[in-house]
Design a protein around this motif. Structure first.
Motif, mmCIF file in Angstrom:
data_model
loop_
_atom_site.group_PDB
_atom_site.id
_atom_site.type_symbol
_atom_site.label_atom_id
_atom_site.label_comp_id
_atom_site.label_asym_id
_atom_site.label_seq_id
_atom_site.Cartn_x
_atom_site.Cartn_y
_atom_site.Cartn_z
ATOM 1 N N ASP A 127 12.550 -49.935 -26.455
ATOM 2 C CA ASP A 127 13.734 -50.802 -26.317
ATOM 3 C C ASP A 127 13.859 -51.322 -24.888
ATOM 4 O O ASP A 127 13.334 -50.729 -23.939
ATOM 5 N N ASP A 128 14.629 -52.384 -24.746
ATOM 6 C CA ASP A 128 15.144 -52.888 -23.463
ATOM 7 C C ASP A 128 14.153 -53.725 -22.658
ATOM 8 O O ASP A 128 14.489 -54.196 -21.581
ATOM 9 N N HIS A 175 16.764 -56.841 -29.797
ATOM 10 C CA HIS A 175 17.634 -55.745 -29.345
ATOM 11 C C HIS A 175 18.868 -56.357 -28.679
ATOM 12 O O HIS A 175 19.397 -55.781 -27.743
ATOM 13 N N HIS A 179 22.282 -57.490 -24.190
ATOM 14 C CA HIS A 179 22.456 -56.034 -24.096
ATOM 15 C C HIS A 179 23.735 -55.671 -23.348
ATOM 16 O O HIS A 179 23.881 -54.552 -22.838
HETATM 17 ZN ZN LIG Z 1 18.943 -50.624 -25.371
#
Ligand SMILES: [Zn+2]
Length: 324
Positions: A127-128, A175, A179
């Motif tokens: 993720d990220d 995602h 964010h």
């Molecule tokens: Zn995340």
């Protein structure tokens, strides 16, 4: 007291002593016999239980192999003292056994002996990203010939990495664009706008019409007041599948985590998992160098474990979701 009375008293005294002696002897005899009787009874009971166990073993061997799809690959039933357990419990006992063997003795022989025919599909997810470490992660995955899944955000300066993820054959998922919890989860319009942005970015850069999503914080996050069911309904309406995880590397928990810690956290959870679909949460971010360092050891262990298949998430992958 006359002579006769004296003799009578002496006889009484002698009788009393004799009775006391007899009582003591009887008590001693009883105390000796009791343990012997208990031992004899216990031996008899053990004999009976052995017979019952042999019957159970015979019954088990006559049962068809559980959970192998009728392909006859399971040649030996696991030993169990609970033969009446349903199929699912039998499988989970087997996997717990695997976990124990794996943790106690990670030698290949031990793993091969304990694992029967269950296949675990393991999905490594990052993720990220993209981040300064995306290329390193991709290089390692390439070296091991493994495909993973990257749930990306909208980040400028990483066009090459978005493209490389796809060109290298990995899955790309959304995602959120920002964010930023306050923005993504402000209201449904805001969620939809953010989703559109990341979907468009991925399409523009890679040509992929992305239908995979991971909620920032996961679907069970407690970071806002919005009803997650509304977001989920929105994704469902757009035929977008969202994935949470059932194994966490712990790399996003507060504090610094060494590569060794991350490796052992992932491997022990994967081996303990009773699910045939294992989604591992990791992060591709500038603060997660140790995740990159842990990756080779994680891959070495998983690839040398029979019954483990490492795959990228696709639209057909069984969804692992915290809330539905
Ligand atoms: Zn995340």
């Amino acid at each position: 007291m006359t002579e006769e009375e004296k003799e009578a008293a002496e006889r009484d005294h002698t009788k009393r002593i004799r009775r006391i002696r007899q009582a003591i002897v009887l008590l001693l005899v009883f105390l000796c016999i009791l343990p012997t009787m208990i031992s004899v009874w216990a031996l008899h009971r053990i004999g009976q239980m052995n017979g019952e166990l042999e019957n159970i073993e015979r019954m088990l061997l006559q049962l068809p192999a559980a959970g192998n799809g009728g392909e006859g690959r399971m040649t030996e039933q696991p030993r169990s003292e609970e033969p009446a357990l349903p199929e699912k419990s039998a499988v989970s006992t087997e996997e717990q056994d695997w976990s124990r063997a794996y943790l106690d003795d990670p030698s290949e022989e031990a793993i091969e002996e304990e694992i029967h025919t269950e296949v675990k599909h393991v999905y490594l997810t990052f993720d990220d990203g993209p981040s300064v470490y995306t290329d390193d992660i991709l290089d390692i995955l390439d070296r091991y010939g493994v495909k993973a899944t990257f749930f990306v955000n909208g980040r400028s300066g990483y066009d090459t990495q978005y493209r490389r993820i796809v060109e290298d054959g990995h899955s790309i998922g959304m995602h959120s664009y920002s964010h930023v919890y306050e923005r993504v989860y402000k209201d449904l319009d805001s969620f939809a706008e953010d989703l559109y942005q990341i979907q468009k970015l991925i399409y523009d850069l890679t040509g992929v019409d992305c239908h995979l999503y991971r909620f920032p914080g996961g679907s069970s996050n407690q970071v806002h007041d919005m009803d997650m069911k509304r977001c989920i309904q929105y994704l469902n309406a757009k035929d977008i599948h969202y994935f949470d995880w059932n194994v966490s590397s712990g790399d996003a928990l507060p504090g610094t985590h060494s590569a060794e810690e991350i490796t052992s956290t992932v491997l022990s959870q994967v081996s303990r998992s009773g699910d045939d679909t294992v989604v591992v949460l990791m992060h591709d971010s500038p603060t997660k160098k140790t995740t990159v360092e842990a990756l080779p050891a994680i891959l070495d262990a998983l690839l040398s474990t029979d019954g483990v298949d490492i795959l990228p998430i696709t639209d057909d992958t069984k969804c692992i979701q915290h809330i539905k």
